[in-house]
Structure formats: C-alpha cells, structure tokens
Motif scaffolding. Structure first.
Motif, PDB file in Angstrom:
ATOM      1  N   GLU A  96       0.838  -1.205   0.000  1.00  0.00           N
ATOM      2  CA  GLU A  96       0.000   0.000   0.000  1.00  0.00           C
ATOM      3  C   GLU A  96       0.869   1.250   0.000  1.00  0.00           C
ATOM      4  O   GLU A  96       1.972   1.265   0.552  1.00  0.00           O
ATOM      5  CB  GLU A  96      -0.923  -0.006   1.215  1.00  0.00           C
ATOM      6  CG  GLU A  96      -1.863  -1.205   1.250  1.00  0.00           C
ATOM      7  CD  GLU A  96      -2.572  -1.350   2.581  1.00  0.00           C
ATOM      8  OE1 GLU A  96      -3.626  -2.015   2.617  1.00  0.00           O
ATOM      9  OE2 GLU A  96      -2.071  -0.814   3.584  1.00  0.00           O
ATOM     10  N   GLN A 115      -3.896   6.753   2.624  1.00  0.00           N
ATOM     11  CA  GLN A 115      -3.586   5.743   1.623  1.00  0.00           C
ATOM     12  C   GLN A 115      -4.008   6.232   0.242  1.00  0.00           C
ATOM     13  O   GLN A 115      -5.132   6.700   0.045  1.00  0.00           O
ATOM     14  CB  GLN A 115      -4.282   4.429   1.946  1.00  0.00           C
ATOM     15  CG  GLN A 115      -3.933   3.295   0.989  1.00  0.00           C
ATOM     16  CD  GLN A 115      -4.582   1.981   1.370  1.00  0.00           C
ATOM     17  OE1 GLN A 115      -5.098   1.828   2.481  1.00  0.00           O
ATOM     18  NE2 GLN A 115      -4.559   1.014   0.468  1.00  0.00           N
ATOM     19  N   VAL A 116      -3.093   6.142  -0.702  1.00  0.00           N
ATOM     20  CA  VAL A 116      -3.351   6.573  -2.068  1.00  0.00           C
ATOM     21  C   VAL A 116      -3.978   5.422  -2.847  1.00  0.00           C
ATOM     22  O   VAL A 116      -3.574   4.265  -2.707  1.00  0.00           O
ATOM     23  CB  VAL A 116      -2.038   7.024  -2.744  1.00  0.00           C
ATOM     24  CG1 VAL A 116      -2.300   7.460  -4.186  1.00  0.00           C
ATOM     25  CG2 VAL A 116      -1.398   8.154  -1.960  1.00  0.00           C
ATOM     26  N   LYS A 117      -4.959   5.773  -3.644  1.00  0.00           N
ATOM     27  CA  LYS A 117      -5.586   4.765  -4.492  1.00  0.00           C
ATOM     28  C   LYS A 117      -4.625   4.410  -5.624  1.00  0.00           C
ATOM     29  O   LYS A 117      -4.516   5.126  -6.617  1.00  0.00           O
ATOM     30  CB  LYS A 117      -6.902   5.279  -5.052  1.00  0.00           C
ATOM     31  CG  LYS A 117      -7.974   5.491  -3.993  1.00  0.00           C
ATOM     32  CD  LYS A 117      -9.278   5.976  -4.625  1.00  0.00           C
ATOM     33  CE  LYS A 117     -10.351   6.167  -3.557  1.00  0.00           C
ATOM     34  NZ  LYS A 117     -11.637   6.644  -4.139  1.00  0.00           N
ATOM     35  N   CYS A 118      -3.933   3.322  -5.437  1.00  0.00           N
ATOM     36  CA  CYS A 118      -2.934   2.888  -6.411  1.00  0.00           C
ATOM     37  C   CYS A 118      -3.264   1.473  -6.858  1.00  0.00           C
ATOM     38  O   CYS A 118      -3.411   0.578  -6.021  1.00  0.00           O
ATOM     39  CB  CYS A 118      -1.535   2.941  -5.794  1.00  0.00           C
ATOM     40  SG  CYS A 118      -0.205   2.420  -6.888  1.00  0.00           S
ATOM     41  N   PRO A 119      -3.388   1.250  -8.150  1.00  0.00           N
ATOM     42  CA  PRO A 119      -3.769  -0.089  -8.636  1.00  0.00           C
ATOM     43  C   PRO A 119      -2.619  -1.087  -8.655  1.00  0.00           C
ATOM     44  O   PRO A 119      -2.777  -2.196  -9.154  1.00  0.00           O
ATOM     45  CB  PRO A 119      -4.256   0.197 -10.062  1.00  0.00           C
ATOM     46  CG  PRO A 119      -3.476   1.394 -10.487  1.00  0.00           C
ATOM     47  CD  PRO A 119      -3.263   2.220  -9.253  1.00  0.00           C
TER      48      PRO A 119
END
Length: 421
Positions: A96, A115-119
C-alpha cells in the motif's frame, strides 16, 4: 548508532531503546522513526507542509521539539519512507502507498497521511523535490508529480520504465534513475546531463540509457547527478560535476566518468539534499565525497556505510535504516558501558581456584585416577567391617565422601560437592 544524529537527543531514553528503524531528512533537522511496537514518531523541523505527517494541533507547528506519534502511519507495517521538499510518501509490506504534505495539484491545503488509491503493489518508493516514483511488484516504474515548479503536475500514475524490467530505483532533486534486471541504467526527468536549455517536460518521461562499459549492480542519485557501481567494483558518475570525484574540470559530465577510488567497492549510498556520496569497500573502509569534499576520502572512525551521513539525512537507497537493539536502558544510550564487579554475579575466587585444580593435568592421568579408585574401595571395605564409635564412623564417612568424589571425571566431583566449600 543513534548518537550520530543530534536530533535523537530529544527522544526520551525509555523510548529510544525501542527504536527499530529511522529515516532522517532535511539535512538532519527532521526524523521519522518506528519503534518495536510499530508506532511511528516524528521530531524536528516540520516545515510549512507538515513533512512529519502529524495530526491535530501539531500539524501546524513548523518545529516539533519533542517526539509526537504519527497516528496515521502507526500500526501500518511501514517498509519505506521518502520525504521531498513539499511532501512525503511511504509504502508498507502489504504494497500500500501513503502520501502526506502538499497536494499534488498544488492547491491550498495540507494533507495528512492517507492511503493513495494505487492499482499496483508497491515494493519501493523514492522521492525528489516535487515528484515521486514507485517500483511495483511487476518490476515497473510509475511517476507522479512534476520535475520542475513551472511544469503542470501529472496526477495519474504514469509509467516511465517503457516496458523495462526494473530492479531498483533512486531519485535526485529533479531526476530519477533506475537499474534493470540485466544491469542497464536509465535516467528520466530533468535532463540528467544538467544541460537545462531546450528541455521539454514530455522528454523527461522517456528513459535515457547510460553508456556504461559493463553491467551495473547499483545506482544512486546525487542532487543533479547519477553514480553507478559496476560489476568490477569500479564507480562511475555523470551529471553536474558538483564534487563528483572524477578527474575532470568540466562543470557537466555528459558521459559517465570513473570516480577516483583505487580499490573495489562493495556498496554505494547517496543523498540529494546535501549531495553526499559514500562507498564501502570489501576491506571494510568507508569512503565519502561530495558536499564539501571533492575527492573520495576514507573516514577513519567509520564502521558502516551509514556512518558517512552523521547529522545529515539518511540515504533513500538504504530505506528505513535498521537500528541495532540495545542491551540496557542506560542513560548513556548506545555508549560503551563499564560494569563494576559488584554488578555481575561472579564465582568467588576460592571456587575458581578449586575448579582450576580439579581440571589440572594431574587429574587426567590414568595412574592417579586408578590409585584414587583403589583407596576408595579399601576405605569402603574397612568402614563396613569395623564397629567403632559414632564419632569415628562420621569421620570415616566424611573421608570416604571426599575421596569418592575423585572417582568421577575431573571437575565433576568438585561441582557435586561444591556445597562443602
């Protein structure tokens, strides 16, 4: 180890002994550290953008004199922390990504750690002045931010590895470097040759390969330079010649040049804030250059690579620097402790002397051992056949016990009868 940074003098001793990992930035004026209970703390300069990631009223403080817990990063199993001029990023063991500080779109407002929305599954992060890059589990590199203040920031994760299989990453103030699994080095960002004219932002997203003579095992970035460690143990550098340690008077090294170190190198480290380079040899020597030193020089009192960055920021290539566990919460933390004899449970000198006698060479001889055995058997026979007074029996039993102890292997009988000392 922690005595290398003055910033940790502000940490209470009872908390200092639980420090597990550290990350120092802002030239040694700020620090984030993780304790054994997975609690993250921040102390020192917080700047105008809450670089320590604090919550509540502390996020508005430009200077934090005492450690404050970073609640939004605690209990998250943080693996790497990187802090730039305007924001910080971190990743944890679950892949994450976390971000805090100034907004990426440069709008007003300060972001708390979130938390960054990172795929992607993030395995490593590195941070420049106004951008950061991530290395994913699929060995790809993605960029977010801007290389220059006047450029429009990229808010979406943009791949800069161009299909390359990348093993490690590093960042300077305006550029980034990556090394592929086959030992090739690529740069991206604000022209790594330090030729600042006629540069376009779109060009910075295209990786450029460095011309190296052999495969590279490690790459680190200075402020506006790139330093590579090759398989032969030699070190090569290019970019702005700000005390790069190369034999050239040119202000810009457009092609990699050899750094003046005469012995094979094992590992590299560098920081872009203070522009410090360090290298460790296979023989245990630590070289340091950059900052105010043009040529690599051995640090006499350095034992490990991190010693080259005393009271300065820790290299991002080392990630969260591990701290050796301390044996005792003494006031002189991390210092050599002098123990008094009364503090340690020692064996008395009399016992030591008897132990030495019992383990002497005479006790190991066969003749001595057999003579003692015959004497013990004879005494046992005499004591059983005679009917004497109780005082005489007690005396003979004591004699028999004393001699029968020698019937055991040398030293063992002494330990069994140690109560008679």
């Amino acid at each position: 180890m922690l005595r290398n940074w003055v910033i940790f003098n502000k940490v209470p001793t009872e908390q200092l002994i639980r420090v597990k990992h550290i990350h120092v930035f802002e030239g040694g004026r700020s620090a984030l550290y993780v304790t054994s209970g997975d609690i993250v703390y921040g102390v020192g300069a917080n700047g105008n953008y809450n670089l320590l990631g604090l919550s509540g009223r502390h996020r508005q403080f430009s200077l934090v004199l005492e450690p404050v817990s970073v609640e939004r990063l605690s209990l998250k199993s943080i693996n790497t922390i990187a802090v730039g001029d305007y924001f910080g990023v971190a990743n944890n063991t679950n892949g994450e990504l976390y971000h805090w500080g100034r907004r990426m779109d440069k709008r007003r407002g300060i972001l708390l750690p979130h938390q960054v929305k990172c795929p992607y599954f993030v395995v490593d992060v590195a941070c420049g002045s106004e951008f950061f890059i991530i290395l994913t589990k699929e060995q790809k590199v993605f960029f977010r931010g801007t290389f220059q203040q006047n450029d429009h920031p990229i808010l979406e994760f943009t791949e800069v590895s161009s299909g390359l299989s990348v093993s490690s990453i590093s960042c300077g103030i305006f550029h980034a470097a990556m090394i592929t699994t086959d030992g090739q080095v690529y740069n991206c960002g604000y022209d790594h040759h330090a030729t600042y004219r006629s540069w376009k932002f779109e060009e910075g997203l295209i990786p450029k390969k460095l011309d190296l003579r052999e495969p590279c095992t490690q790459v680190v970035c200075g402020r506006r330079s790139t330093v590579c460690l090759l398989t032969s143990g030699t070190v090569w550098a290019c970019g702005e010649n700000d005390n790069l340690g190369v034999e050239s008077e040119n202000s810009v090294m457009k092609h990699p040049s050899k750094v003046k170190i005469l012995e094979p190198i094992r590992e590299l480290a560098a920081t872009w804030f203070s522009n410090i380079f360090a290298a460790s040899t296979w023989g245990g020597r630590i070289y340091c250059w950059g900052y105010k030193t043009r040529w690599p020089a051995v640090i006499a009192d350095a034992c490990v690579l991190i010693d080259a960055f005393r009271n300065k920021e820790t290299p991002s290539s080392l990630g969260l620097v591990p701290v050796a566990p301390q044996l005792s919460p003494c006031a002189s933390f991390n210092a050599k402790t002098t123990y008094r004899r009364s503090d340690v449970n020692l064996i008395s000198p009399e016992v030591v002397a008897k132990l030495e006698r019992s383990l002497s060479a005479n006790d190991l001889t066969t003749s001595h051992y057999s003579q003692d055995k015959e004497i013990v058997e004879q005494n046992n026979t005499d004591s059983n056949g005679q009917a004497e007074s109780s005082a005489s029996k007690a005396s003979q039993q004591a004699q028999s016990t004393s001699k029968s102890s020698k019937n055991l292997p040398p030293g063992l009988g002494l330990l069994i009868t140690a109560g008679n000392f």
